[in-house]
Design a protein around this motif. Structure first.
Motif, PDB file in Angstrom:
ATOM      1  N   VAL A   1     -10.177  25.039 -22.418  1.00  0.00           N
ATOM      2  CA  VAL A   1     -10.585  24.864 -21.019  1.00  0.00           C
ATOM      3  C   VAL A   1     -11.332  23.554 -20.800  1.00  0.00           C
ATOM      4  CG1 VAL A   1     -12.747  26.198 -21.280  1.00  0.00           C
ATOM      5  CG2 VAL A   1     -11.677  26.042 -19.047  1.00  0.00           C
ATOM      6  N   ASN A   2     -12.052  23.113 -21.828  1.00  0.00           N
ATOM      7  CA  ASN A   2     -12.871  21.902 -21.640  1.00  0.00           C
ATOM      8  C   ASN A   2     -12.028  20.646 -21.564  1.00  0.00           C
ATOM      9  OD1 ASN A   2     -12.212  22.130 -24.358  1.00  0.00           O
ATOM     10  ND2 ASN A   2     -14.051  21.096 -25.057  1.00  0.00           N
ATOM     11  N   LEU A   3     -10.870  20.666 -22.212  1.00  0.00           N
ATOM     12  CA  LEU A   3     -10.013  19.477 -22.180  1.00  0.00           C
ATOM     13  C   LEU A   3      -8.901  19.605 -21.150  1.00  0.00           C
ATOM     14  CD1 LEU A   3     -10.391  18.978 -25.889  1.00  0.00           C
ATOM     15  CD2 LEU A   3     -10.255  16.977 -24.414  1.00  0.00           C
ATOM     16  N   SER A   4      -8.553  20.842 -20.774  1.00  0.00           N
ATOM     17  CA  SER A   4      -7.476  21.031 -19.806  1.00  0.00           C
ATOM     18  C   SER A   4      -8.007  20.959 -18.380  1.00  0.00           C
ATOM     19  CB  SER A   4      -6.809  22.395 -19.994  1.00  0.00           C
ATOM     20  OG  SER A   4      -6.411  22.564 -21.318  1.00  0.00           O
TER      21      SER A   4
ATOM     22  N   LEU B   1      -4.797  13.202 -32.162  1.00  0.00           N
ATOM     23  CA  LEU B   1      -6.103  13.526 -31.576  1.00  0.00           C
ATOM     24  C   LEU B   1      -5.921  13.748 -30.073  1.00  0.00           C
ATOM     25  CD1 LEU B   1      -7.982  10.548 -33.315  1.00  0.00           C
ATOM     26  CD2 LEU B   1      -8.182  12.944 -33.985  1.00  0.00           C
ATOM     27  N   HIS B   2      -6.913  14.312 -29.426  1.00  0.00           N
ATOM     28  CA  HIS B   2      -6.837  14.405 -27.968  1.00  0.00           C
ATOM     29  C   HIS B   2      -6.828  12.977 -27.413  1.00  0.00           C
ATOM     30  CE1 HIS B   2      -7.477  18.693 -28.025  1.00  0.00           C
ATOM     31  NE2 HIS B   2      -8.537  18.529 -28.803  1.00  0.00           N
ATOM     32  N   VAL B   3      -5.846  12.675 -26.588  1.00  0.00           N
ATOM     33  CA  VAL B   3      -5.730  11.298 -26.092  1.00  0.00           C
ATOM     34  C   VAL B   3      -6.609  11.136 -24.843  1.00  0.00           C
ATOM     35  CG1 VAL B   3      -4.139   9.498 -25.332  1.00  0.00           C
ATOM     36  CG2 VAL B   3      -3.451  11.092 -27.127  1.00  0.00           C
ATOM     37  N   THR B   4      -7.865  10.809 -25.114  1.00  0.00           N
ATOM     38  CA  THR B   4      -8.876  10.674 -24.050  1.00  0.00           C
ATOM     39  C   THR B   4      -9.485   9.276 -24.127  1.00  0.00           C
ATOM     40  OG1 THR B   4     -10.682  11.350 -25.492  1.00  0.00           O
ATOM     41  CG2 THR B   4      -9.496  13.116 -24.363  1.00  0.00           C
ATOM     42  N   SER B   5     -10.354   8.985 -23.171  1.00  0.00           N
ATOM     43  CA  SER B   5     -11.000   7.665 -23.166  1.00  0.00           C
ATOM     44  C   SER B   5     -11.903   7.486 -24.391  1.00  0.00           C
ATOM     45  CB  SER B   5     -11.805   7.491 -21.880  1.00  0.00           C
ATOM     46  OG  SER B   5     -12.699   8.568 -21.706  1.00  0.00           O
ATOM     47  N   GLU B   6     -12.423   8.588 -24.908  1.00  0.00           N
ATOM     48  CA  GLU B   6     -13.280   8.495 -26.095  1.00  0.00           C
ATOM     49  C   GLU B   6     -12.414   8.173 -27.319  1.00  0.00           C
ATOM     50  OE1 GLU B   6     -13.389  11.159 -23.936  1.00  0.00           O
ATOM     51  OE2 GLU B   6     -15.152  10.411 -22.878  1.00  0.00           O
ATOM     52  N   THR B   7     -11.277   8.849 -27.408  1.00  0.00           N
ATOM     53  CA  THR B   7     -10.362   8.580 -28.527  1.00  0.00           C
ATOM     54  C   THR B   7      -9.847   7.146 -28.443  1.00  0.00           C
ATOM     55  OG1 THR B   7      -9.739  10.899 -28.555  1.00  0.00           O
ATOM     56  CG2 THR B   7      -8.231   9.365 -29.641  1.00  0.00           C
ATOM     57  N   ALA B   8      -9.652   6.655 -27.227  1.00  0.00           N
ATOM     58  CA  ALA B   8      -9.195   5.267 -27.076  1.00  0.00           C
ATOM     59  C   ALA B   8     -10.171   4.323 -27.753  1.00  0.00           C
ATOM     60  CB  ALA B   8      -9.063   4.921 -25.594  1.00  0.00           C
TER      61      ALA B   8
ATOM     62  N   VAL C   1     -21.507  12.102 -27.103  1.00  0.00           N
ATOM     63  CA  VAL C   1     -21.440  12.972 -28.281  1.00  0.00           C
ATOM     64  C   VAL C   1     -20.219  12.606 -29.144  1.00  0.00           C
ATOM     65  CG1 VAL C   1     -20.130  15.022 -27.530  1.00  0.00           C
ATOM     66  CG2 VAL C   1     -22.160  15.318 -28.866  1.00  0.00           C
ATOM     67  N   MET C   2     -19.115  12.206 -28.488  1.00  0.00           N
ATOM     68  CA  MET C   2     -17.940  11.780 -29.258  1.00  0.00           C
ATOM     69  C   MET C   2     -18.249  10.508 -30.034  1.00  0.00           C
ATOM     70  SD  MET C   2     -15.996  14.240 -28.727  1.00  0.00           S
ATOM     71  CE  MET C   2     -14.681  13.701 -29.800  1.00  0.00           C
ATOM     72  N   ASP C   3     -19.260   9.761 -29.580  1.00  0.00           N
ATOM     73  CA  ASP C   3     -19.692   8.550 -30.281  1.00  0.00           C
ATOM     74  C   ASP C   3     -19.966   8.875 -31.753  1.00  0.00           C
ATOM     75  OD1 ASP C   3     -20.515   5.904 -30.522  1.00  0.00           O
ATOM     76  OD2 ASP C   3     -22.582   6.322 -29.912  1.00  0.00           O
TER      77      ASP C   3
ATOM     78  N   ALA D   1     -11.304  20.062 -17.644  1.00  0.00           N
ATOM     79  CA  ALA D   1     -12.314  19.000 -17.512  1.00  0.00           C
ATOM     80  C   ALA D   1     -11.871  17.837 -18.404  1.00  0.00           C
ATOM     81  CB  ALA D   1     -13.698  19.524 -17.875  1.00  0.00           C
ATOM     82  N   GLU D   2     -12.804  16.999 -18.825  1.00  0.00           N
ATOM     83  CA  GLU D   2     -12.402  15.791 -19.566  1.00  0.00           C
ATOM     84  C   GLU D   2     -12.807  15.822 -21.031  1.00  0.00           C
ATOM     85  OE1 GLU D   2     -13.206  12.053 -17.207  1.00  0.00           O
ATOM     86  OE2 GLU D   2     -13.925  13.566 -15.823  1.00  0.00           O
ATOM     87  N   GLY D   3     -13.067  17.032 -21.556  1.00  0.00           N
ATOM     88  CA  GLY D   3     -13.509  17.112 -22.943  1.00  0.00           C
ATOM     89  C   GLY D   3     -14.978  16.755 -23.043  1.00  0.00           C
ATOM     90  N   HIS D   4     -15.427  16.574 -24.279  1.00  0.00           N
ATOM     91  CA  HIS D   4     -16.849  16.304 -24.490  1.00  0.00           C
ATOM     92  C   HIS D   4     -17.221  14.928 -23.936  1.00  0.00           C
ATOM     93  CE1 HIS D   4     -16.179  19.612 -26.991  1.00  0.00           C
ATOM     94  NE2 HIS D   4     -16.420  19.110 -28.180  1.00  0.00           N
ATOM     95  N   PRO D   5     -18.444  14.819 -23.462  1.00  0.00           N
ATOM     96  CA  PRO D   5     -18.920  13.515 -23.006  1.00  0.00           C
ATOM     97  C   PRO D   5     -18.896  12.476 -24.138  1.00  0.00           C
ATOM     98  CG  PRO D   5     -20.372  15.272 -22.266  1.00  0.00           C
ATOM     99  CD  PRO D   5     -19.421  15.896 -23.235  1.00  0.00           C
TER     100      PRO D   5
ATOM    101  N   SER E   1     -19.009  11.736 -33.417  1.00  0.00           N
ATOM    102  CA  SER E   1     -17.825  12.316 -34.071  1.00  0.00           C
ATOM    103  C   SER E   1     -16.881  11.203 -34.519  1.00  0.00           C
ATOM    104  CB  SER E   1     -17.072  13.226 -33.099  1.00  0.00           C
ATOM    105  OG  SER E   1     -17.953  14.145 -32.524  1.00  0.00           O
ATOM    106  N   PHE E   2     -16.659  10.244 -33.624  1.00  0.00           N
ATOM    107  CA  PHE E   2     -15.678   9.204 -33.940  1.00  0.00           C
ATOM    108  C   PHE E   2     -16.255   8.109 -34.829  1.00  0.00           C
ATOM    109  CE2 PHE E   2     -12.819  10.452 -30.123  1.00  0.00           C
ATOM    110  CZ  PHE E   2     -12.285  11.486 -30.894  1.00  0.00           C
ATOM    111  N   ALA E   3     -17.582   7.965 -34.838  1.00  0.00           N
ATOM    112  CA  ALA E   3     -18.189   7.082 -35.840  1.00  0.00           C
ATOM    113  C   ALA E   3     -17.895   7.667 -37.223  1.00  0.00           C
ATOM    114  CB  ALA E   3     -19.691   6.976 -35.610  1.00  0.00           C
TER     115      ALA E   3
END
Ligand code: ADE
Length: 427
Positions: free
Chosen positions: A348-351, A59-66, A360-362, A353-357, A364-366
């Protein structure tokens, strides 16, 4: 949130463990916007529905994925995580997961193709029982190069449209070797993540990379799926004139009726100031278009793979290329025709910027967490197919999210329920 010490010998490959403190702050910031995943985590910590499972996540290794990773671990899973895109990795978050949560992460921002696949292989090395993928590279590697690991795998999940398309093609060819739940197809995923998440984060990436004023500019959005709809909507909100290009007649009508101009890319090429591709297909912007673009046109991609803009062809056309801002390379076709590419045509959104807020990932990841729990419970009944997210779980995510947002809605009365299930009550 508990923070177990990592095992001394934890296998991992991250940039620098000293970045962990910053990664922790970022992850906690995201957590404050992810109340649904927090509730699931609290339940998982008690009932351990993933106990005994080894999850290989790409997955994209972001704070949301964490926050998802921490939840899966709380649920009893042994987890390995690698990046689904080399430019989206947040190195501090990767360090935090390793150092403070003892999760094996294989992800370094800017990894080249070789390291990217080495990380996927390291993630698979512990013999997973479940997969979580974003774009199907991990599942593809399993099916092509690591088939020996397949017998232990009871199921997987897929996060994105592009990945689901690849999986359905595998299923159609009889090649899919374990069941996969298409998380992307949950309403609480694509209606929000793809539309509002991509809408905001794509514009965010363009602005961070270029600092361009969008109002009064012509923005060409290629593709009017959920992601394209979101970008077109938000570009209009910024005051841009929006042109949509499509290959699907129904989506094209929808774009027209949503109030956008619709035309072919060849016609749009000389009109656009900024181009965004979100089609999932290759060479949507190609030589024929580059030759027609205005001087200074900015092109970028927000589709999953970096195949939508033919960068090779652009380089061939260019007399010279130079980096003009950290995320922007300018290709000079002639002294009066320069085309600027953001993030080498990668997401472009992940490179940039920081990807989705996180909010909203709340959702997706739920869905990801509930899908993993579902597979753990029901794998013996699943076939080697692509499944849509079970409707009741999708609705559960919607209910939880709505409640955490502080909204309540009406309930059907008995009379209304009866009316909806009848066919003899007319005028
Ligand atoms: N995909 C899009 N945005 C994302 C994010 N913030 N984290 C993980 N995956 C994403």
């Amino acid at each position: 949130m508990s923070t177990p010490r990592p095992m001394q010998s934890l296998p991992c490959d991250v940039k620098d463990l000293a970045l962990a403190a910053e990664g922790r702050r970022r992850t906690e910031w995201a957590a404050s916007e992810m109340p649904v995943i927090e509730q699931i985590r609290a339940r998982f910590a008690k009932s351990k529905p993933l106990k005994g499972h080894r999850i290989a996540a790409c997955l994209h290794v972001t704070s949301e994925t964490a926050n998802l990773a921490i939840t899966l671990k709380a649920g009893g899973a042994d987890l390995r995580l690698c990046a689904s895109n080399p430019l989206s990795t947040q190195d501090d978050v990767a360090a935090h997961l390793v150092k403070d949560h003892g999760i094996s992460v294989f992800a370094v921002h800017g990894a080249d193709n070789k390291q990217y696949y080495r990380h996927i292989n390291s993630t698979l090395d512990f013999g997973p029982t479940m997969t979580q993928d974003d774009g199907c590279d991990l599942v593809n590697t399993l099916h092509s190069k690591r088939r020996d690991l397949i017998p232990d795998i009871v199921g997987g999940t897929e996060e994105t449209t592009t990945g689901v398309i690849r999986l359905r093609a595998m299923e159609k060819d009889g090649k899919l070797a374990f069941p996969v739940i298409a998380v992307n197809d949950a309403d609480t995923k694509h209606l929000f993540d793809n539309r509002y998440g991509t809408g905001q984060s794509t514009i965010d990436g363009i602005i961070r990379a270029t600092n361009l004023l969008l109002c009064g500019r012509t923005m060409v959005v290629a593709g009017y799926g959920w992601c394209g709809r979101g970008v077109a909507m938000r570009a209009r909100g910024h005051g841009a004139h929006v042109i949509v290009t499509e290959i699907d007649p129904t989506k094209a009508i929808e774009a027209v009726m949503d109030g956008f101009q619709v035309m072919t890319m060849e016609k749009a090429a000389p009109l656009g100031d900024i181009f965004v591709t979100l089609t999932g297909n290759i060479n949507v912007l190609d030589t024929v278009h580059f030759r027609k673009m205005k001087d200074g046109a900015v092109v970028c991609n927000s589709g999953h793979f970096d195949v939508e803009i033919n960068i090779k062809a652009l380089r061939k056309l260019a007399r010279k290329s130079r980096t003009v801002r950290p995320e922007v390379v300018e290709h000079e076709l002639s002294p009066t025709r320069r085309i600027r590419v953001i993030s080498e045509g990668r997401l472009v959104n992940l490179s940039a910027a920081e990807g989705h807020p996180a909010a909203v990932m709340d959702m997706s990841f739920a869905n990801q967490a509930l899908a993993a729990e579902y597979i753990a419970k029901h794998s013996s009944k699943l076939e080697n197919r692509v499944y849509v997210m079970p409707r009741d779980l999708d609705e559960k995510v919607a209910k939880l999210k709505l409640r955490t947002m502080g909204f309540s809605i009406d309930k059907l009365s008995e009379e209304q329920e009866k009316y909806l299930s009848s066919y003899d009550m007319g005028t």
